[in-house]
Design an enzyme around this catalytic site. Structure first.
Site, PDB file in Angstrom:
ATOM      1  N   THR A 185     -32.644  -8.527  15.511  1.00 15.95           N
ATOM      2  CA  THR A 185     -32.705  -8.029  14.139  1.00 15.95           C
ATOM      3  C   THR A 185     -32.748  -6.510  14.204  1.00 15.95           C
ATOM      4  OG1 THR A 185     -35.109  -8.030  14.159  1.00 15.95           O
ATOM      5  CG2 THR A 185     -34.029 -10.007  13.356  1.00 15.95           C
ATOM      6  N   GLU A 333     -33.685 -14.611  11.467  1.00 18.75           N
ATOM      7  CA  GLU A 333     -34.759 -15.513  11.880  1.00 18.75           C
ATOM      8  C   GLU A 333     -34.638 -16.914  11.279  1.00 18.75           C
ATOM      9  OE1 GLU A 333     -35.017 -12.405  10.872  1.00 18.75           O
ATOM     10  OE2 GLU A 333     -36.637 -11.327  11.881  1.00 18.75           O
ATOM     11  N   LYS A 442     -48.170  -1.140  -4.488  1.00 19.18           N
ATOM     12  CA  LYS A 442     -49.394  -1.821  -4.922  1.00 19.18           C
ATOM     13  C   LYS A 442     -50.172  -0.891  -5.842  1.00 19.18           C
ATOM     14  CE  LYS A 442     -48.894  -4.444  -0.866  1.00 19.18           C
ATOM     15  NZ  LYS A 442     -48.250  -4.015   0.379  1.00 19.18           N
ATOM     16  N   TRP A 447     -48.365  -5.630  -8.310  1.00 23.05           N
ATOM     17  CA  TRP A 447     -47.246  -5.208  -7.478  1.00 23.05           C
ATOM     18  C   TRP A 447     -46.083  -4.745  -8.361  1.00 23.05           C
ATOM     19  CZ3 TRP A 447     -46.631  -9.451  -3.108  1.00 23.05           C
ATOM     20  CH2 TRP A 447     -47.772  -9.416  -2.290  1.00 23.05           C
TER      21      TRP A 447
END
Lengths: 545, 545
Positions: A185, A333, A442, A447
């Site tokens: 990755t 993944e 945050k 959020w």
């Protein structure tokens, strides 16, 4: 008590055997780096794959050894997919678009014994060769006539190497858990990390790719594989094509709009998969050639992943091409199928914006991928389409960790892989990505999605590119800072920008400040490098602080 | 080196969990033996399945214990499919159409601990109960109001049993090789033999059922499951429906043409699977009701297996229903997908008889099923569409032997299962069944297909039923004898019959004699019992001998 069914391992070699046995004459078409269009068939690919397997032995490659590729999509790369993995070695597809120092790192980390490369990358390989300590043999993926004039030790010619090998080879009956391929990755933080697929995970993922609720791949298909074979096994499609014996068309390095259009037309492509960037290049070609009629191509479906699909892209494929857009979310993944955007029967009555809203979500869960969204404490959040949470996934084609234990233990207590994405899930199981977890801002326990605000900011005519990062705030913990690159010749001010956003987003999402810069930092693969931005603005003092 | 993907076992419980999570409100419709149409959804089926799993513990059923069913297709049977197998016990689906002594044999051989039965079979169960030594509990699959008035020890009511159980249950993480279900073949020779499926074989088979090259099952589908759940797991469709969350419609015992038609119409069925006999009953209903327009049903595909599809049946579904016929070949031992009849792109240009010839073959190979045809010495024969051979198959959903080792070791040296069928395979991998191996007539080293000659003989207007068997011949080893049941009121002679056949088949296939009988022997499930015929005509002296 065990069942009495045959104990047959799930092996990648069984796919090419099926294709060559039941679909021997189905064409495999490649545009090569050398320029020409090359034609073979599944029988030919199996023959080449068996010669690759014999070449592995000839080159001293042992079971489990890694074999690197720096290559575009072609029948040669396809022969390596089957020949290397089928022999019990591990096919390591390296992304040639990475910075040279990353390629150096990855090949050394994987300890590749052999490196196969397309002639496009000859100069890169010449430069890197002295650094690649583990590589004993370099193989230029071409014929003698096109061999590059480079100084590289133990340089072989692909076609010569294979021609010297027997076409007889019996695939070993491996344990299905045997490693089959390796893909790193290219994260935006830290070193690249390797995902090590197995024969079992690959075959199970391939079976799911055939399902009409995902890509619905059948023997009736002509597949144009635009997604690179160095990206998560090209989304598994080289395997799915063999499992059903579909015709496979590969563009090599020729990814410009005209080349893709021409291949679609000449080969009567029915389904093609790629990232939005490639499709934008195709649209540019069509914009420049208004006499071209994409509907006449007969393309039925376009698979899009790697980044969210815009409304404009979706509508253009539907309206101009008459094609269904199959969006998906996944990552290296996840092999990569995570969720796939297909409608449910209940959506048949919807139209217009209501329908688009569903189509533009990343997709809904498929069997084999357990999903959950969790809060900061790992507690599951509701599937109400509103609650934001860290997305965790689990299943037989999801990674359990990284090669050589990079990053340590990654699974949560229930065995789920934390994706690093923040998402909502609605009551029908449709997932919508909100942000990368590390980019979400945050603010006072709530959020804010940096992606949402960026997308709206980019809609301002004066903005060429925009980024939002969280900056420390004494009261709210973090508050958003908007960083803008102006479009040349356009004027835009701090207050004008805030006014523009103010009428389009919730008040508490509004950035506390705007700064203008000449350019934003990116990774080699074009991703916005927010770690670098956060470092740059680490000490920035917001006017509200 | 092993890959680093998650080690998740393939378990049947994951299917119902997926359906209940992502498709909770999708309907499951059953016509019950009691008569009414019952509606639940995947959430409801999971709840019932979990109550079944808790009931297993309450009834003292241990992992690996067999639990029998004598039941039609309904949500109750579906709950048993998931609840029994999911808990780690083995669901043993018993064919209620067998002779009572065969049911007695099978239940005792399997040592079923519990027997669930539909009220249709209450009298049968009352009669058999004293013989079923291993069965500790009998459960009538109904509610209190419909409990049958029979004298059976330890008789429980299904709905009461389940209502008393908690709906909380955590599926055990079984080894995927764990036995999940058991189904006996009702062969025409010897005792029935049990095929013991595993969770792994079932999930892999289910994945292949989604492929467009087989049944192409998706969440958009409404499936009418006509094939009984006591036949090879209803061809796997109860599992496939859950894997994609499709709507599932089950007819219970109501298999007459009118009932099937009504369900198709009322539930907007898109795909239905069944054996030819059921479709003939549907056609009879349509013949008697010429005002009914089957094209208005909107049925898209009809899956047919269990016996060869006739040209008339195929054309009627295509022309009158506007539906595609998906024929397949398989057997209890193959889960059952063996081959599936789907066209290839190369057939697009064909029409008329050329196209029909391909459609009427049993089908072509799918990934996961290795095929070969071999001669008497086990040597592989060519795939030329002409050579007859014993069909052997291999793959992860093919049996390796029978329960309790009945019949001993059955696989050949390469691990293939000998099907007992004789077939040809053409260069595209399309299989055509020629005969059962034991029925083929061996004449001077060449084989004659009894089925082919019988089918032609049945075309004679004076023939109600016909059978061909091989009778000993001093020169040719065997020669065919034709045994005919005349159609009432019709006249047909030996010479007339031979003349009729003589103009339609190769000379050396022509029967050496014809005998007329009043009736032919059949098994409980309607198969021609040739063993009995061969015994009857063991000493028959052919005029040519």
């Amino acid at each position: 008590m065990f069942g009495l069914m045959q104990d047959r391992p799930l092996l990648i070699a069984s796919l090419i055997e099926h294709a060559a046995t039941f679909h021997p004459e189905t064409e495999i078409v490649s545009r090569l780096p050398e320029g020409a269009v090359h034609r073979t068939n599944w029988l030919g690919v199996r023959q080449r794959a068996k010669q690759v397997a014999n070449a592995m032995a000839a080159l001293g490659v042992q079971p489990g050894d890694r074999v690197g590729t720096l290559a575009w999509n072609s029948y040669r790369h396809l022969a390596l997919y089957y020949g290397v993995s089928g022999s019990g070695a591990v096919l390591h597809t390296v992304n040639p678009r990475l910075f040279p120092e990353q390629i150096d790192y990855i090949v050394n980390h994987a300890e590749d014994k052999v490196l196969f490369f397309d002639i496009t990358f000859a100069e890169l390989v010449e430069k890197l060769a002295p650094l690649l300590k583990s590589v004993k043999t370099f193989v230029a993926m071409t014929d003698r006539a096109h061999m590059p004039a480079i100084q590289v030790p133990n340089l072989l010619c692909f076609e010569e190497l294979l021609d010297a090998q027997s076409t007889d080879y019996t695939w070993p009956e491996l344990d299905e858990r045997t490693a089959s391929s390796l893909c790193y990755t290219s994260g935006t933080t830290g070193n690249p990390k390797g995902v090590l697929y197995s024969h079992r995970s690959t075959v199970l993922h391939t079976l799911m790719e055939l399902a009409p609720d995902t890509f619905g791949i059948s023997s009736g298909e002509t597949l144009l594989l635009v997604v690179p074979m160095f990206h998560a096994n090209a989304w598994g499609t080289p395997y799915a094509a063999a499992m059903v014996g579909a015709k496979l068309v590969m563009p090599g390095p020729h990814l410009d709009g005209k080349s893709i259009y021409t291949l679609m037309r000449d080969e009567k492509v029915t389904f093609s998969q790629g990232v939005p960037t490639v499709w934008l290049m195709l649209f540019q070609y069509l914009d420049a050639n208004p006499d071209v009629r994409p509907r006449e191509l007969g393309v039925k479906r376009i698979g899009i992943g790697g980044a969210a699909v815009s409304r404009a892209m979706l509508e253009r494929f539907e309206n101009d091409f008459g094609a269904e857009v199959v969006q998906g979310w996944g990552m290296t993944e996840t092999s990569p199928i995570g969720v796939i955007s297909k409608l449910l029967p209940k959506h048949a009555a919807l139209a217009g914006d209501e329908l688009l809203k569903i189509k533009l979500k990343q997709g809904r869960g498929v069997w084999g991928v357990d999903l959950k969204i969790v809060d900061e404490n790992g507690q599951a959040l509701p599937w109400d389409g509103k609650a934001f949470g860290h997305l965790h996934v689990r299943g037989p084609w999801i990674t359990s960790g990284y090669y050589k234990s990079e990053g340590g233990a990654v699974l949560d207590a229930e065995g789920f892989f934390p994706t690093g994405d923040v998402a909502t899930i609605d009551p029908d199981g449709y997932l919508q990505l909100v942000d990368r977890a590390k980019d979400v801002i945050k603010s006072g326990g709530e959020w804010i999605s940096s992606i949402d605000v960026e997308n709206i900011a980019m809609g301002h005519p004066g903005v060429a590119e925009a980024a939002i990062i969280g900056v420390a705030h004494p009261k709210w913990q973090e508050r958003p800072l908007l960083i803008v690159v102006k479009r040349p010749g356009q004027e835009v001010t701090r207050d004008g920008m805030l006014d523009y956003l103010g009428s389009r987003i919730a008040k508490w999402w509004l950035p506390d400040d705007v700064v203008f810069v000449d350019s934003l930092p990116h990774t080699a693969t074009g991703k916005l490098l927010k770690t670098s931005l956060r470092a740059q603005f680490k000490d920035y003092r917001l006017p509200t602080a």
